[in-house]
Scaffold this motif. Structure first.
Motif, PDB file in Angstrom:
ATOM      1  N   ALA A 267      55.149 -48.622 -11.007  1.00 51.57           N
ATOM      2  CA  ALA A 267      53.810 -47.777 -11.183  1.00 51.57           C
ATOM      3  C   ALA A 267      53.965 -46.726 -10.243  1.00 51.57           C
ATOM      4  N   PRO A 268      54.074 -45.350 -10.763  1.00 48.24           N
ATOM      5  CA  PRO A 268      53.736 -44.243 -10.045  1.00 48.24           C
ATOM      6  C   PRO A 268      52.363 -44.075  -9.520  1.00 48.24           C
ATOM      7  N   LEU A 269      51.997 -43.494  -8.346  1.00 50.39           N
ATOM      8  CA  LEU A 269      50.883 -43.480  -7.657  1.00 50.39           C
ATOM      9  C   LEU A 269      50.079 -42.149  -8.142  1.00 50.39           C
ATOM     10  N   ARG A 270      48.950 -42.063  -8.594  1.00 50.34           N
ATOM     11  CA  ARG A 270      48.336 -40.787  -9.286  1.00 50.34           C
ATOM     12  C   ARG A 270      46.874 -40.961  -9.118  1.00 50.34           C
ATOM     13  N   SER A 271      46.127 -40.219  -8.511  1.00 47.91           N
ATOM     14  CA  SER A 271      44.751 -39.743  -8.598  1.00 47.91           C
ATOM     15  C   SER A 271      44.496 -38.779  -9.749  1.00 47.91           C
ATOM     16  N   TYR A 272      43.655 -39.257 -10.734  1.00 49.16           N
ATOM     17  CA  TYR A 272      43.285 -37.954 -11.813  1.00 49.16           C
ATOM     18  C   TYR A 272      41.816 -38.210 -12.242  1.00 49.16           C
ATOM     19  N   VAL A 273      41.044 -37.029 -12.330  1.00 49.50           N
ATOM     20  CA  VAL A 273      39.745 -37.295 -13.062  1.00 49.50           C
ATOM     21  C   VAL A 273      39.653 -36.147 -14.237  1.00 49.50           C
ATOM     22  N   ALA A 274      39.146 -36.451 -15.359  1.00 51.41           N
ATOM     23  CA  ALA A 274      38.983 -35.363 -16.469  1.00 51.41           C
ATOM     24  C   ALA A 274      37.273 -35.286 -16.329  1.00 51.41           C
ATOM     25  N   GLU A 275      37.055 -34.095 -16.427  1.00 54.07           N
ATOM     26  CA  GLU A 275      35.640 -33.773 -16.761  1.00 54.07           C
ATOM     27  C   GLU A 275      35.358 -32.800 -18.052  1.00 54.07           C
ATOM     28  N   PRO A 276      34.289 -32.862 -18.643  1.00 55.22           N
ATOM     29  CA  PRO A 276      33.266 -33.791 -18.636  1.00 55.22           C
ATOM     30  C   PRO A 276      33.883 -35.135 -19.420  1.00 55.22           C
ATOM     31  N   MET A 277      33.208 -36.207 -19.317  1.00 54.95           N
ATOM     32  CA  MET A 277      33.642 -37.356 -19.970  1.00 54.95           C
ATOM     33  C   MET A 277      33.050 -37.552 -21.383  1.00 54.95           C
ATOM     34  N   ARG A 278      32.203 -36.576 -21.990  1.00 54.81           N
ATOM     35  CA  ARG A 278      31.784 -36.387 -23.054  1.00 54.81           C
ATOM     36  C   ARG A 278      31.993 -35.173 -23.863  1.00 54.81           C
ATOM     37  N   TYR A 279      32.366 -35.129 -25.095  1.00 58.88           N
ATOM     38  CA  TYR A 279      32.495 -33.973 -25.864  1.00 58.88           C
ATOM     39  C   TYR A 279      32.028 -34.202 -27.233  1.00 58.88           C
ATOM     40  N   GLY A 280      30.953 -33.586 -27.462  1.00 56.60           N
ATOM     41  CA  GLY A 280      30.118 -33.871 -28.819  1.00 56.60           C
ATOM     42  C   GLY A 280      30.142 -35.494 -28.947  1.00 56.60           C
ATOM     43  N   ARG A 281      30.624 -36.029 -30.020  1.00 51.27           N
ATOM     44  CA  ARG A 281      30.429 -37.469 -30.332  1.00 51.27           C
ATOM     45  C   ARG A 281      31.383 -38.303 -29.650  1.00 51.27           C
ATOM     46  N   LEU A 282      32.282 -37.681 -28.788  1.00 47.55           N
ATOM     47  CA  LEU A 282      33.274 -38.495 -28.308  1.00 47.55           C
ATOM     48  C   LEU A 282      32.961 -38.618 -26.761  1.00 47.55           C
ATOM     49  N   PHE A 283      33.099 -39.853 -26.456  1.00 46.88           N
ATOM     50  CA  PHE A 283      32.765 -40.439 -24.659  1.00 46.88           C
ATOM     51  C   PHE A 283      33.997 -41.271 -24.339  1.00 46.88           C
ATOM     52  N   LEU A 284      34.598 -40.578 -23.385  1.00 42.46           N
ATOM     53  CA  LEU A 284      35.520 -41.282 -22.545  1.00 42.46           C
ATOM     54  C   LEU A 284      35.198 -42.379 -21.763  1.00 42.46           C
ATOM     55  N   ALA A 285      36.062 -43.485 -21.604  1.00 41.13           N
ATOM     56  CA  ALA A 285      35.876 -44.491 -20.806  1.00 41.13           C
ATOM     57  C   ALA A 285      37.259 -45.050 -20.081  1.00 41.13           C
ATOM     58  N   GLY A 286      37.165 -45.434 -18.635  1.00 40.59           N
ATOM     59  CA  GLY A 286      38.225 -45.972 -18.078  1.00 40.59           C
ATOM     60  C   GLY A 286      39.372 -45.134 -17.796  1.00 40.59           C
ATOM     61  N   ASP A 287      40.759 -45.752 -17.876  1.00 39.20           N
ATOM     62  CA  ASP A 287      41.730 -44.840 -17.544  1.00 39.20           C
ATOM     63  C   ASP A 287      41.903 -43.745 -18.540  1.00 39.20           C
TER      64      ASP A 287
END
Ligand code: FAD
Ligand code: DHB
Length: 391
Positions: A267-287
């Motif tokens: 497993a390659p090592l990575r730090s990553y964050v996507a913002e925002p975690m909501r777009y309209g009716r879509l909500f992102l969760a976890g990886d």
């Protein structure tokens, strides 16, 4: 065409957990998973769980086997300079601990629970695409074999991991991405052998990081830091055990029991964050929204806080007509995510060998470790982050 309140993309731990929790509240979901169940269960990955995660498993009525077979760990060792120093999590976190229970097992428990309740989980769902996310009538299309279909829903949850498609539905002008790629990976081996130690050992060594972990007292999980250019073909079992032994303090290496690997992956090592975690009716969760280098054991535990916030926000929406928690989801989830990002980055920097670093930075790393074991304050910082910050 199908109609459902919430369509969840991804049948990993995040998607299954949310679907199970919502089902118990009478909220109707469907899970679309790209792969067969056996494939999802074949991912070894996480081993260390926070109590917050365990609490959610119990609330989802999936905690029975975890409570029976999981191990409570009140500390772990850090090996450095040929010696072992213990991190007393229990003492320095004010009585907290972690649970050792494999991702494979807890995913199986979640699938079993979904089956018991007749939960809808569709496997082999390909070409999943999200539509009309900014309207109040979003829909999802997908294909299984040569059958294509459409699901009309009120909300879409993107729980399809780092390589999923949900995040890509957020326009590039809206999505902000923060990323750090580390110049190495972890080679992991699972073996049916007695673990070298009853507790985890994180190893800092001149040849690179290593980790002695476990799934039970008869199942060991070991990792070594390897260059990104390596592949598992470069690491037959004998080479892996020899390198691991090299990195362990002598007394530990002497009692290491080796055996054939039953799983091996890099497993390659990575730090990553996507913002925002909501777009309209879509909500992102976890990886789907964030990746942690595995060192601090934050990935799945951080997915759990997303699920916790989303679960409560959906209850507020459906039972009280209150959308304030949905509106505040991204900000609230990200606040905890960034703290966990800081911690996993710190622990990664503390324990790995960085090939391109100047000698000055190696010295700083040694000083950081020396400080850790000379200061109760530093120990508290480590312990309170490792057992997990409050949700
Ligand atoms: P995933 O597990 O990635 O699940 C997403 C699902 O979506 C998958 O089943 C995938 O097949 C499916 N999918 C993908 N694309 C699509 C699509 N287009 N359509 C439909 N479905 C799709 N975390 C910890 O907390 N503690 C640890 O000790 C720990 N150790 C780790 C060790 C290693 C070596 C690794 C690699 C990770 C570790 N983690 C740990 C992190 C943890 O495994 C992840 O954070 C966790 O799997 C996230 O769960 P998820 O459900 O969000 O994503
Ligand atoms: C395991 C993985 C981790 O990333 C970690 O920090 C501890 C344990 C494991 O797979 O056992």
């Amino acid at each position: 065409m199908m109609k459902v309140q919430i369509c969840i993309i991804g049948g990993g731990p995040s998607g299954l957990m949310l679907s199970q929790l919502l089902h118990l509240q009478g909220i109707d979901t469907i899970v679309l998973e790209k792969y067969p169940r056996e494939h999802v269960l074949g991912r070894i990955r996480a081993g260390v769980l926070e109590h917050g995660f365990a609490e959610l498993m119990r609330e989802a009525q999936c905690g029975e086997r975890m409570d029976r077979e999981g191990e409570i760990h009140r500390g772990f060792d850090i090996a450095h300079d040929g010696r072992l120093d213990r991190v007393d999590l229990y003492k320095y976190s004010g009585g907290n601990s972690v649970i050792v229970y494999g991702q494979t097992e807890l995913t199986r428990d979640l699938y079993d629970a979904r089956d018991r309740l007749g939960g809808k989980v569709l496997h082999n769902a390909e070409d999943v695409a999200l539509h009309e996310l900014m309207s109040d009538a979003p829909y999802v299309t997908y294909r299984i074999g040569d059958m294509t279909d459409r699901i009309d829903c009120q909300f879409v949850i993107g729980a399809d991991g780092f390589h999923g498609i949900s995040r890509n539905s957020i326009p590039s002008g809206v999505l902000r991405e923060y990323e750090k790629i580390y110049p190495f990976g972890w080679l992991g081996v699972l073996s049916q052998t007695k673990p070298v130690s009853p507790e985890l050992i994180y190893v800092k060594h001149a040849r690179g990081f290593a980790l002695c972990s476990l799934r039970s007292q008869v199942l060991s999980r070991y990792y070594i830091q390897v260059p990104l250019t390596d592949s598992i073909e470069d690491w037959p079992d004998e080479a892996f055990w020899a390198e691991l032994k090299c990195r362990l303090p002598e007394a530990v290496a002497a009692r290491l029991i080796t055996g054939p690997s039953i799983e091996k992956s890099i497993a390659p090592l990575r730090s990553y964050v996507a913002e925002p975690m909501r777009y309209g009716r879509l909500f992102l969760a976890g990886d789907a929204a964030h990746i942690f280098p595995p060192t601090g054991a934050r990935g799945l535990n951080s997915a759990a806080s997303d699920i916790y916030y989303l679960y409560h926000a959906m209850i507020a929406h459906y039972k009280k007509g209150d959308d304030s928690e949905l509106d505040g989801y991204s900000q609230k989830a990200l606040a905890r995510i960034w703290k966990a990002q800081r911690f996993s980055w710190w622990m990664t920097m503390l324990l790995h060998r960085f090939p391109d670093r100047v000698a000055y930075e190696d010295r700083l790393q040694e000083a950081e470790l020396a400080y850790l074991f000379s200061s109760e304050t530093a120990m508290r910082l480590l312990a309170e982050n490792y057992v997990g910050l409050p949700f």
